[in-house]
Design a protein around this motif. Structure first.
Motif, PDB file in Angstrom:
ATOM      1  N   UNK A  56     -19.846 -14.303 -10.300  1.00 43.04           N
ATOM      2  CA  UNK A  56     -20.106 -13.785 -11.644  1.00 43.04           C
ATOM      3  C   UNK A  56     -21.469 -14.240 -12.161  1.00 43.04           C
ATOM      4  N   UNK A  57     -21.869 -15.459 -11.833  1.00 39.51           N
ATOM      5  CA  UNK A  57     -23.175 -15.969 -12.248  1.00 39.51           C
ATOM      6  C   UNK A  57     -24.297 -15.135 -11.642  1.00 39.51           C
ATOM      7  N   UNK A  58     -24.189 -14.828 -10.364  1.00 41.79           N
ATOM      8  CA  UNK A  58     -25.226 -14.044  -9.691  1.00 41.79           C
ATOM      9  C   UNK A  58     -25.234 -12.594 -10.163  1.00 41.79           C
ATOM     10  N   UNK A  59     -24.072 -12.032 -10.379  1.00 42.21           N
ATOM     11  CA  UNK A  59     -24.025 -10.652 -10.884  1.00 42.21           C
ATOM     12  C   UNK A  59     -24.738 -10.551 -12.230  1.00 42.21           C
ATOM     13  N   UNK A  60     -24.491 -11.525 -13.091  1.00 42.18           N
ATOM     14  CA  UNK A  60     -25.151 -11.513 -14.397  1.00 42.18           C
ATOM     15  C   UNK A  60     -26.659 -11.669 -14.245  1.00 42.18           C
ATOM     16  N   UNK A  61     -27.095 -12.579 -13.382  1.00 46.37           N
ATOM     17  CA  UNK A  61     -28.529 -12.810 -13.205  1.00 46.37           C
ATOM     18  C   UNK A  61     -29.225 -11.593 -12.620  1.00 46.37           C
ATOM     19  N   UNK A  62     -28.561 -10.901 -11.690  1.00 44.43           N
ATOM     20  CA  UNK A  62     -29.161  -9.732 -11.054  1.00 44.43           C
ATOM     21  C   UNK A  62     -29.288  -8.545 -12.011  1.00 44.43           C
ATOM     22  N   UNK A  63     -28.582  -8.599 -13.123  1.00 45.14           N
ATOM     23  CA  UNK A  63     -28.710  -7.545 -14.138  1.00 45.14           C
ATOM     24  C   UNK A  63     -29.898  -7.784 -15.061  1.00 45.14           C
ATOM     25  N   UNK A  64     -30.667  -8.852 -14.816  1.00 44.79           N
ATOM     26  CA  UNK A  64     -31.831  -9.156 -15.653  1.00 44.79           C
ATOM     27  C   UNK A  64     -32.830  -8.014 -15.609  1.00 44.79           C
TER      28      UNK A  64
END
Length: 375
Positions: A56-64
């Motif tokens: 979930x952390x990476x998914x959120x970051x990749x939406x930057x």
């Protein structure tokens, strides 16, 4: 009793006054204007047994958005599927890279050792360190990075919103902004941006230029310390680079702990690098007990003794305390329960700090993330 009431009003007023001043300065970075430069950022994440959170952390970051992004995750000897999850995502998105951490040398802190390796692996000159349980909003990196460079800072640290699901978390975690905003003179810290004694930060979200990071010695210079949020900004200031804080509520969120026990252990591990020192803790005890508990004691005593004079002084002290505490909760997205539990939270915080100090003086080791650290 009237003297006791004036003491209560003075200490509560000190907290309330500084809190309200700081809240005017502790703002969320504004939106990035059209035509602003698209900056390059290395997002650096140390991960040890984070299989339940890292996806979930990476998914959120990749939406930057509005940012040139590389994400590097360091697997710090995980025993779960953390590296497998990151590897699978890296195979689908070239912005993600997994590196394997070197063995931890004796006497060093695991997170600081991991972050030092991440910085070495980073390609860009703006480094952003986040914990593996921090979820970024799509515009968080662009806004925070623009704030860092727009103000000419070497290091900027944001304080994410801290959702709490249990009573135990809600008792301890919301005290972080209470202490920060109530007792750090943020205006003075900005007037003296290179004074180490006024440095503060949050290890959950820190942005630093490579120049400032190198000058400060990076995480390698604090490799034996537990509290990166205090020590890295202080070293950056010592090296001549300005640092500052911002409110990251709405830009990032992090559920730090999942209950009272984990919160107690988590805050205890680095308490002796903050409040829990022999010179500082008696002062903190006076400020917190006197400014947050004593007004209620005096108010109740005045009611029972029908002391109109004491009541006229103690009641405003309680009102000031309540106004400031509610303002902090609103600014940082805390639950109403956190405000209701505030007196108990102050008692718990002081108990935790004294317990940590006594344990350190007795030479007791601290265990965190499966590792044992000796004071």
């Amino acid at each position: 009793m009237i003297l006791a009431a004036w003491i209560a009003l003075g200490l509560a007023g000190l907290y309330a006054g500084l809190t309200l001043i700081n809240l005017a300065l502790f703002r969320v970075p504004g939106a990035v204007s059209d035509g602003a430069p698209r900056r390059a950022v290395s997002l650096l994440i140390p991960a040890r047994d984070e299989g339940a959170r890292i996806g979930a952390t990476l998914d959120a970051a990749l939406a930057s958005r509005d940012i040139e992004l590389e994400i590097i995750v360091l697997d710090d000897d995980s025993s779960d599927d953390t590296p497998d999850q990151v590897s699978a995502l890296a195979a689908r998105d070239a912005r993600v890279r997994l590196i394997t951490g070197a063995p931890l040398p004796a006497g060093l802190n695991g997170k600081q050792h991991a972050c030092a390796q991440l910085a070495t692996a980073a390609r860009h000159d703006t480094l952003v360190f986040i914990d593996a349980d921090v979820h970024l909003a799509p515009d968080a990196l662009a806004r925070a990075t623009a704030w860092l460079h727009g103000r000419g800072l070497g290091l900027a640290s944001g304080f994410p919103s801290q959702p709490t699901d249990t009573w135990g978390e809600t008792l301890l975690v919301p005290m972080i902004p209470v202490l920060l905003l109530g007792y750090l003179p943020l205006g003075l810290a900005r007037l003296m941006p290179r004074a180490p004694s006024l440095a503060a930060g949050c290890g959950q979200l820190m942005l630093v230029t490579r120049a400032a990071y190198t000058a400060a010695g990076g995480h390698a210079a604090i490799a034996t310390r537990m509290h990166d949020g205090l020590n890295l900004p202080a070293n950056a200031r010592r090296a001549g680079h300005a640092t500052d804080l911002f409110n990251a509520a709405g830009l990032a969120r992090c559920r730090m702990y999942d209950g009272f026990e984990s919160a107690w252990r988590g805050f205890s591990k680095d308490a002796t690098e903050g409040m829990a020192t022999p010179p500082a803790l008696p002062v903190w005890t006076l400020l917190l007990a006197g400014g947050h508990l004593w007004p209620f004691v005096v108010l109740i005593a005045a009611l029972f003794t029908a002391s109109i004079q004491a009541l006229g002084v103690a009641a405003p002290a309680v009102v000031l305390l309540a106004v400031a505490r509610i303002a902090v909760a609103r600014a940082t997205g805390q639950r109403a329960l956190a405000v209701a539990l505030h007196p108990a939270a102050v008692v718990a915080t002081l108990a935790l700090q004294w317990q940590a100090l006594i344990a350190a003086r007795r030479g007791r080791a601290r265990t965190w993330r499966g590792r044992t650290y000796t004071p």
